[in-house]
Each structure stands twice: as C-alpha cells, then as structure tokens.
Design a protein around this motif. Structure first.
Motif, PDB file in Angstrom:
ATOM      1  N   THR A 134      -5.427 -40.143 -60.642  1.00 37.35           N
ATOM      2  CA  THR A 134      -4.449 -41.222 -60.570  1.00 37.35           C
ATOM      3  C   THR A 134      -3.082 -40.779 -61.085  1.00 37.35           C
ATOM      4  O   THR A 134      -2.053 -41.038 -60.459  1.00 37.35           O
ATOM      5  CB  THR A 134      -4.947 -42.442 -61.378  1.00 37.35           C
ATOM      6  N   SER A 135      -3.085 -40.090 -62.224  1.00 40.28           N
ATOM      7  CA  SER A 135      -1.783 -39.659 -62.738  1.00 40.28           C
ATOM      8  C   SER A 135      -1.169 -38.600 -61.817  1.00 40.28           C
ATOM      9  O   SER A 135       0.027 -38.615 -61.559  1.00 40.28           O
ATOM     10  CB  SER A 135      -1.870 -39.175 -64.188  1.00 40.28           C
ATOM     11  N   ASN A 136      -2.009 -37.717 -61.295  1.00 41.87           N
ATOM     12  CA  ASN A 136      -1.489 -36.745 -60.323  1.00 41.87           C
ATOM     13  C   ASN A 136      -0.855 -37.453 -59.128  1.00 41.87           C
ATOM     14  O   ASN A 136       0.213 -37.069 -58.659  1.00 41.87           O
ATOM     15  CB  ASN A 136      -2.620 -35.851 -59.791  1.00 41.87           C
ATOM     16  N   PHE A 137      -1.571 -38.475 -58.662  1.00 37.57           N
ATOM     17  CA  PHE A 137      -1.067 -39.178 -57.481  1.00 37.57           C
ATOM     18  C   PHE A 137       0.333 -39.749 -57.739  1.00 37.57           C
ATOM     19  O   PHE A 137       1.262 -39.514 -56.973  1.00 37.57           O
ATOM     20  CB  PHE A 137      -2.030 -40.294 -57.081  1.00 37.57           C
ATOM     21  N   PHE A 141       6.946 -48.675 -52.997  1.00 41.43           N
ATOM     22  CA  PHE A 141       5.894 -49.137 -53.898  1.00 41.43           C
ATOM     23  C   PHE A 141       5.180 -50.393 -53.405  1.00 41.43           C
ATOM     24  O   PHE A 141       4.693 -51.183 -54.193  1.00 41.43           O
ATOM     25  CB  PHE A 141       6.455 -49.363 -55.308  1.00 41.43           C
ATOM     26  N   ARG A 142       5.156 -50.558 -52.102  1.00 39.85           N
ATOM     27  CA  ARG A 142       4.376 -51.686 -51.609  1.00 39.85           C
ATOM     28  C   ARG A 142       2.891 -51.383 -51.833  1.00 39.85           C
ATOM     29  O   ARG A 142       2.442 -50.251 -51.619  1.00 39.85           O
ATOM     30  CB  ARG A 142       4.645 -51.914 -50.121  1.00 39.85           C
ATOM     31  N   ILE A 143       2.167 -52.413 -52.275  1.00 39.64           N
ATOM     32  CA  ILE A 143       0.760 -52.217 -52.645  1.00 39.64           C
ATOM     33  C   ILE A 143      -0.035 -51.588 -51.500  1.00 39.64           C
ATOM     34  O   ILE A 143      -0.798 -50.639 -51.687  1.00 39.64           O
ATOM     35  CB  ILE A 143       0.107 -53.571 -53.023  1.00 39.64           C
ATOM     36  N   SER A 168      -3.160 -46.987 -49.323  1.00 32.59           N
ATOM     37  CA  SER A 168      -3.501 -46.047 -48.243  1.00 32.59           C
ATOM     38  C   SER A 168      -3.158 -44.614 -48.647  1.00 32.59           C
ATOM     39  O   SER A 168      -3.913 -43.681 -48.370  1.00 32.59           O
ATOM     40  CB  SER A 168      -2.823 -46.477 -46.932  1.00 32.59           C
ATOM     41  N   GLN A 169      -2.053 -44.438 -49.343  1.00 34.26           N
ATOM     42  CA  GLN A 169      -1.708 -43.085 -49.792  1.00 34.26           C
ATOM     43  C   GLN A 169      -2.716 -42.568 -50.815  1.00 34.26           C
ATOM     44  O   GLN A 169      -3.123 -41.413 -50.783  1.00 34.26           O
ATOM     45  CB  GLN A 169      -0.310 -43.082 -50.428  1.00 34.26           C
ATOM     46  N   TYR A 170      -3.096 -43.465 -51.707  1.00 32.99           N
ATOM     47  CA  TYR A 170      -4.043 -43.074 -52.751  1.00 32.99           C
ATOM     48  C   TYR A 170      -5.369 -42.629 -52.128  1.00 32.99           C
ATOM     49  O   TYR A 170      -5.955 -41.619 -52.519  1.00 32.99           O
ATOM     50  CB  TYR A 170      -4.258 -44.250 -53.711  1.00 32.99           C
ATOM     51  N   GLY A 171      -5.802 -43.371 -51.119  1.00 35.39           N
ATOM     52  CA  GLY A 171      -7.038 -43.034 -50.420  1.00 35.39           C
ATOM     53  C   GLY A 171      -6.976 -41.624 -49.833  1.00 35.39           C
ATOM     54  O   GLY A 171      -7.885 -40.806 -50.006  1.00 35.39           O
ATOM     55  N   LYS A 172      -5.859 -41.347 -49.160  1.00 41.95           N
ATOM     56  CA  LYS A 172      -5.706 -40.017 -48.559  1.00 41.95           C
ATOM     57  C   LYS A 172      -5.662 -38.943 -49.638  1.00 41.95           C
ATOM     58  O   LYS A 172      -6.256 -37.866 -49.496  1.00 41.95           O
ATOM     59  CB  LYS A 172      -4.417 -39.958 -47.741  1.00 41.95           C
ATOM     60  N   PHE A 173      -4.957 -39.254 -50.705  1.00 41.22           N
ATOM     61  CA  PHE A 173      -4.815 -38.287 -51.785  1.00 41.22           C
ATOM     62  C   PHE A 173      -6.181 -37.918 -52.364  1.00 41.22           C
ATOM     63  O   PHE A 173      -6.499 -36.741 -52.564  1.00 41.22           O
ATOM     64  CB  PHE A 173      -3.903 -38.876 -52.873  1.00 41.22           C
ATOM     65  N   VAL A 174      -7.007 -38.942 -52.605  1.00 41.27           N
ATOM     66  CA  VAL A 174      -8.350 -38.699 -53.145  1.00 41.27           C
ATOM     67  C   VAL A 174      -9.174 -37.870 -52.159  1.00 41.27           C
ATOM     68  O   VAL A 174      -9.860 -36.918 -52.535  1.00 41.27           O
ATOM     69  CB  VAL A 174      -9.072 -40.035 -53.448  1.00 41.27           C
ATOM     70  N   MET A 175      -9.035 -38.224 -50.880  1.00 36.80           N
ATOM     71  CA  MET A 175      -9.787 -37.509 -49.856  1.00 36.80           C
ATOM     72  C   MET A 175      -9.399 -36.016 -49.841  1.00 36.80           C
ATOM     73  O   MET A 175     -10.262 -35.136 -49.839  1.00 36.80           O
ATOM     74  CB  MET A 175      -9.484 -38.134 -48.505  1.00 36.80           C
ATOM     75  N   ASN A 206      -4.112 -28.353 -50.428  1.00 35.72           N
ATOM     76  CA  ASN A 206      -3.909 -29.713 -50.896  1.00 35.72           C
ATOM     77  C   ASN A 206      -2.462 -30.147 -50.753  1.00 35.72           C
ATOM     78  O   ASN A 206      -2.149 -31.239 -50.293  1.00 35.72           O
ATOM     79  CB  ASN A 206      -4.223 -29.729 -52.399  1.00 35.72           C
ATOM     80  N   PHE A 207      -1.585 -29.259 -51.192  1.00 35.19           N
ATOM     81  CA  PHE A 207      -0.154 -29.534 -51.146  1.00 35.19           C
ATOM     82  C   PHE A 207       0.291 -29.806 -49.713  1.00 35.19           C
ATOM     83  O   PHE A 207       0.914 -30.824 -49.409  1.00 35.19           O
ATOM     84  CB  PHE A 207       0.627 -28.356 -51.736  1.00 35.19           C
ATOM     85  N   VAL A 208      -0.083 -28.893 -48.833  1.00 36.04           N
ATOM     86  CA  VAL A 208       0.352 -29.004 -47.440  1.00 36.04           C
ATOM     87  C   VAL A 208      -0.188 -30.282 -46.792  1.00 36.04           C
ATOM     88  O   VAL A 208       0.536 -31.037 -46.142  1.00 36.04           O
ATOM     89  CB  VAL A 208      -0.103 -27.755 -46.651  1.00 36.04           C
ATOM     90  N   LEU A 209      -1.474 -30.551 -47.022  1.00 36.77           N
ATOM     91  CA  LEU A 209      -2.073 -31.740 -46.413  1.00 36.77           C
ATOM     92  C   LEU A 209      -1.437 -33.030 -46.931  1.00 36.77           C
ATOM     93  O   LEU A 209      -1.104 -33.936 -46.168  1.00 36.77           O
ATOM     94  CB  LEU A 209      -3.584 -31.765 -46.697  1.00 36.77           C
ATOM     95  N   ASN A 210      -1.243 -33.069 -48.259  1.00 32.55           N
ATOM     96  CA  ASN A 210      -0.652 -34.282 -48.825  1.00 32.55           C
ATOM     97  C   ASN A 210       0.797 -34.461 -48.395  1.00 32.55           C
ATOM     98  O   ASN A 210       1.254 -35.574 -48.141  1.00 32.55           O
ATOM     99  CB  ASN A 210      -0.736 -34.257 -50.355  1.00 32.55           C
ATOM    100  N   LYS A 211       1.486 -33.351 -48.325  1.00 32.82           N
ATOM    101  CA  LYS A 211       2.886 -33.410 -47.896  1.00 32.82           C
ATOM    102  C   LYS A 211       2.988 -34.037 -46.506  1.00 32.82           C
ATOM    103  O   LYS A 211       3.743 -34.961 -46.267  1.00 32.82           O
ATOM    104  CB  LYS A 211       3.467 -31.993 -47.901  1.00 32.82           C
ATOM    105  N   LYS A 212       2.141 -33.514 -45.632  1.00 34.23           N
ATOM    106  CA  LYS A 212       2.234 -33.960 -44.248  1.00 34.23           C
ATOM    107  C   LYS A 212       1.620 -35.337 -44.029  1.00 34.23           C
ATOM    108  O   LYS A 212       2.228 -36.203 -43.425  1.00 34.23           O
ATOM    109  CB  LYS A 212       1.562 -32.917 -43.336  1.00 34.23           C
ATOM    110  N   TRP A 213       0.410 -35.540 -44.551  1.00 37.76           N
ATOM    111  CA  TRP A 213      -0.321 -36.749 -44.171  1.00 37.76           C
ATOM    112  C   TRP A 213      -0.221 -37.891 -45.170  1.00 37.76           C
ATOM    113  O   TRP A 213      -0.252 -39.051 -44.791  1.00 37.76           O
ATOM    114  CB  TRP A 213      -1.791 -36.412 -43.916  1.00 37.76           C
ATOM    115  N   THR A 214      -0.157 -37.565 -46.462  1.00 36.96           N
ATOM    116  CA  THR A 214      -0.098 -38.650 -47.437  1.00 36.96           C
ATOM    117  C   THR A 214       1.331 -39.168 -47.576  1.00 36.96           C
ATOM    118  O   THR A 214       1.579 -40.364 -47.593  1.00 36.96           O
ATOM    119  CB  THR A 214      -0.604 -38.174 -48.814  1.00 36.96           C
TER     120      THR A 214
END
Ligand code: GDD
Ligand code: MN
Length: 388
Positions: free
Chosen positions: A304-307, A320-322, A327-334, A373-381
């Motif tokens: 969570t803090s990383n996210f 910061f819309r809920i 949805s971003q958090y979900g992708k990040f965890v994935m 992780n970085f690349v995937l989150n950058k692009k998709w999250t």
C-alpha cells in the motif's frame, strides 16, 4: 483634461456576498454609500443565496424606498441556494461593470473606512491588487478565539509555502483589483478563498497590502464550518497543480525514464523497511499477533505504501478519485505478485539449472523483477508511455 474624462467614465463595483445577514445588510449598504468618495461612481452588488432570514427581501424593500443616486447604484443578485462564498463573489464579479472591483463581507468585520484606501491604491498608485491585510504591521484581529486565529495562521502558512505566495494575508476576504487582470482567468471558485486563486493565477502583478483591524462580527453568525475547511484544502490542492506541468517538464525522455525508474526502486527499498517495521510492530509492540499474520499485514502495508508513493512521487499522478485508485491499486497488486513469481522462477532457473550462486541469482532476479514491475506499472497502472 483627458484625465478628468477618464475619471468620470471609470466606475468601481463593490461585491457583497450575503447569507443570513438581515441584521447587517442595510447598515453596511448605508456605510458604504457614505464612505465612497463623491467623485467616484459606484455600483454595489449584493449576492444573496436565498437567505432563510430574508436578507434578500430586505434589500428589495430597501431598494424600493431608498433615494436613488445615479452614480451610486445598488443591485441585488438572488441565487437559488447557498452555494459557497467563492462562487457568490464570482457571480457578482461576472455581473459587475466597474473597472475596479472591491470585495468585502457584510458583517462589518471589514471596516468600510478602508475602502477608499483600497481604491486609491488601484486608481492613484496603479497597483493591480490591493489587499486589506491583518498580517502586516498595523493590522490586527479582534474577537477571534485562539483556535480560529491558529487555523487562519496555519491556512496562511500553507498558502505561502505550498503555493509560493508572498502576500502576507492571502486569506483576506477584503480586497480590490483591476478588472483587466482577471480577463483571461478560468476560476474554480471552490470554497472561500477567491483572492488566493487570483494571486496564484496572476503571478507578476503589483500587489499592495493595507493594514486593517479585523473585528469579529457583532450580529449574526459565521458561516465557516468543516466544509469551508475541507474546501480550502481542496482548492489549495487544485491551485498547487495549476501551472505545475509546464514548470517541471524535463525534455529528454531518457532522463525522465531513468529518474522515474530510480524513484521506483527507491520506493521499493522503502517498502522493505515498512514491511519489516509493521511486521515487528504487530508481533512485539504489545500486540502479540501470530508472526504469520503479522507478516501478511507487513506485506499489505508495504504494498500500500509503495502504491501511494509511486502514484504521487514516482509518476506524479494526482487523480485521487476513489474509482481510479481502486483500479490502479488492483493492477499494482497484480503486477507485484507477478514480479514475485518472476523472481522465484528466475532464482530457480539460475541456481538449479545454471549453477549460479544463490546470492548472485537473488540480486539478478530482484533487479529483473523490479524492472519488469516498473515497466508494467508505468504503462498499465499509471497509463504512461513507456519512454517518457
Ligand atoms: N452568498 C453567499 N453564499 N454568501 C456567503 C456564503 C455563501 O455560501 N457563505 C458566507 N457568505 C457571506 C457572509 O454572509 C458574509 O458576508 C461573508 O460571506 C463572510 O462570511 P463569514 O461567515 O462572516 O466569514 P468569517 O468572518 O468567518 O470569515 C472571514 O474571514 C476570512 C479570513 O480568515 C471572511 O472575512 C472571509 O472573507 C475571510 O476570507
Ligand atoms: Mn465574518
């Protein structure tokens, strides 16, 4: 001669927002009429939000009976419902005709005697904005509780440090300005602080502050509440983002990519720390949780803090819309879980299949997984282009 003609043509508009000010409104209208220098033509605009105490009706009746003075008109705008001080002022401004606009409260906290000084700063000394100020020498607040004073000081500090404002009293609700400076502005008009918005959006203009004593109201009650405070932080946040992208742009995309990757790794490292500390806190620290439960909590806390760190710091995402966050958090965890799997697979492949020593395999695997992780989150999250 020419100057004379100009002076005759020019007009000031005074905007007075009201909500439940039946005990003050007529008196303030009188005072203003008396105080405006005779050679200046003025238009006073009351903006009432359908006050339950009948303020609007009171003004209507007053206008029917009072002697009309062609050069000092009074008008009222009725809005349907209470919609905030900032937007009421904006409504008044939009409807006004003067080349100089004065904004003030209705409850005598803003002494009308200061109005001529504000006008003089604009008309005679050609300042763009004149602010009646409690926080320069000679200025004071009377009748406020310590709590209210501290709240005001704190809000002022945030505006000054966070938004880079030099004006000593950017929270003032008593000010005047040249109409020309707001021509191109798009207002948000959230909450109370319309002056702050003008100050942020018109950098480089000349500002004069004039000291005055803010006297807490004698009649009626303040409309400041929790919503006002929340609105304030909302508006500061919006103003904070205003103009930011231009200032901060780094042109070379390779530099941006690397600096973001570096931040992403830094955040990852901070995650270890969070993980470790939270797990320890729950096993020791008097909480005596079973160590496996504590570990799960530690992992959850660090993800969570990383996210949030990556969202705000690494990628500078201010949405910061809920719904968006979820949805971003979900992708990040994935992607984090995927990274863990990749790491596991790589370690196994290197150690077992290729006789690489475990510590070395671990380092290579961690770096690879984190990079993926970085690349995937950058692009998709966070929906960024890969190289950017
Ligand atoms: N139309 C309208 N709609 N008027 C409103 C509304 C609204 O939703 N909310 C407040 N007002 C009017 C009030 O009737 C009053 O004339 C003026 O706005 C200020 O409201 P107060 O409730 O008296 O504010 P305050 O005295 O607590 O706050 C003062 O201090 C701030 C600085 O810390 C005001 O002077 C603010 O303008 C100032 O920014
Ligand atoms: Mn007040």
């Amino acid at each position: 001669m020419l100057k004379q003609v100009e002076a005759e043509k020019s007009q000031i508009s005074i905007i007075i927002p009201t909500y439940n000010e039946s005990e003050n409104i007529i008196n303030i209208l009188h005072s203003i009429r008396e105080i405006i220098p005779r050679n200046i033509s003025s238009q006073t605009i009351v903006v009432d939000d359908n006050s339950p105490d009948g303020t609007g009706k009171l003004v209507e009746d007053y206008l029917k009976n009072v002697k009309k003075i062609a050069d000092n008109t009074i008008e009222i705008i009725h809005r349907k419902a209470k919609d905030g001080l900032g937007s009421a002022i904006l409504k008044g401004i939009q409807q006004s005709k003067g080349d100089t606009i004065v904004v003030m409260d209705c409850d005598f906290s803003h002494p009308p005697q200061i109005i001529p000084k504000l006008i003089e700063s604009i008309k005679k000394y050609q300042y763009d904005i004149a602010v009646a100020s409690r926080y320069i020498s000679g200025g004071k607040i009377q009748g406020w509780s310590l709590k209210r004073k501290l709240m005001s000081k704190f809000a002022t500090l945030i505006a000054k440090k966070g938004l880079g404002i030099n004006t000593k009293d950017p929270m003032s609700g008593f000010f005047a300005f040249k109409r020309s400076i707001i021509k191109e502005l798009n207002f948000d008009a959230i909450g109370y602080k319309i002056l702050l918005e003008i100050l942020v959006k018109t950098k480089g203009v000349n500002i004069k502050e004039i000291p005055y004593t803010f006297q807490d109201r004698e009649f009626g009650s303040s409309k400041v509440g929790l919503k006002t405070i929340l609105d304030y932080y909302k508006s500061v946040w919006k103003l904070y983002r205003y103009g930011k992208p231009l200032e901060k742009q780094e042109k070379r995309s390779s530099v941006k990519f690397l600096s973001k990757a570096a931040r992403f790794y830094t955040v990852g490292a901070s995650g270890f720390l969070v993980n470790y500390l939270i797990s320890l806190l729950f096993t020791n620290g008097g909480l005596d949780m079973w160590y496996l439960h504590a570990t799960v909590l530690g992992i959850f806390a660090s993800i969570t803090s990383n996210f949030f760190l990556n969202k705000t710091w690494t990628f500078g995402d201010r949405d910061f819309r809920i719904k968006k966050i979820i949805s971003q958090y979900g992708k990040f965890v994935m992607f984090s879980s995927l990274g863990a799997l990749v790491q596991l697979g790589m370690v196994y492949f290197l150690v077992d299949g290729n006789d690489v020593s475990y510590p070395l395999a671990l380092i290579v695997a961690v770096i690879t997984a984190a990079f993926g992780n970085f690349v995937l989150n950058k692009k998709w999250t966070f929906n960024e282009k890969l190289l950017n």
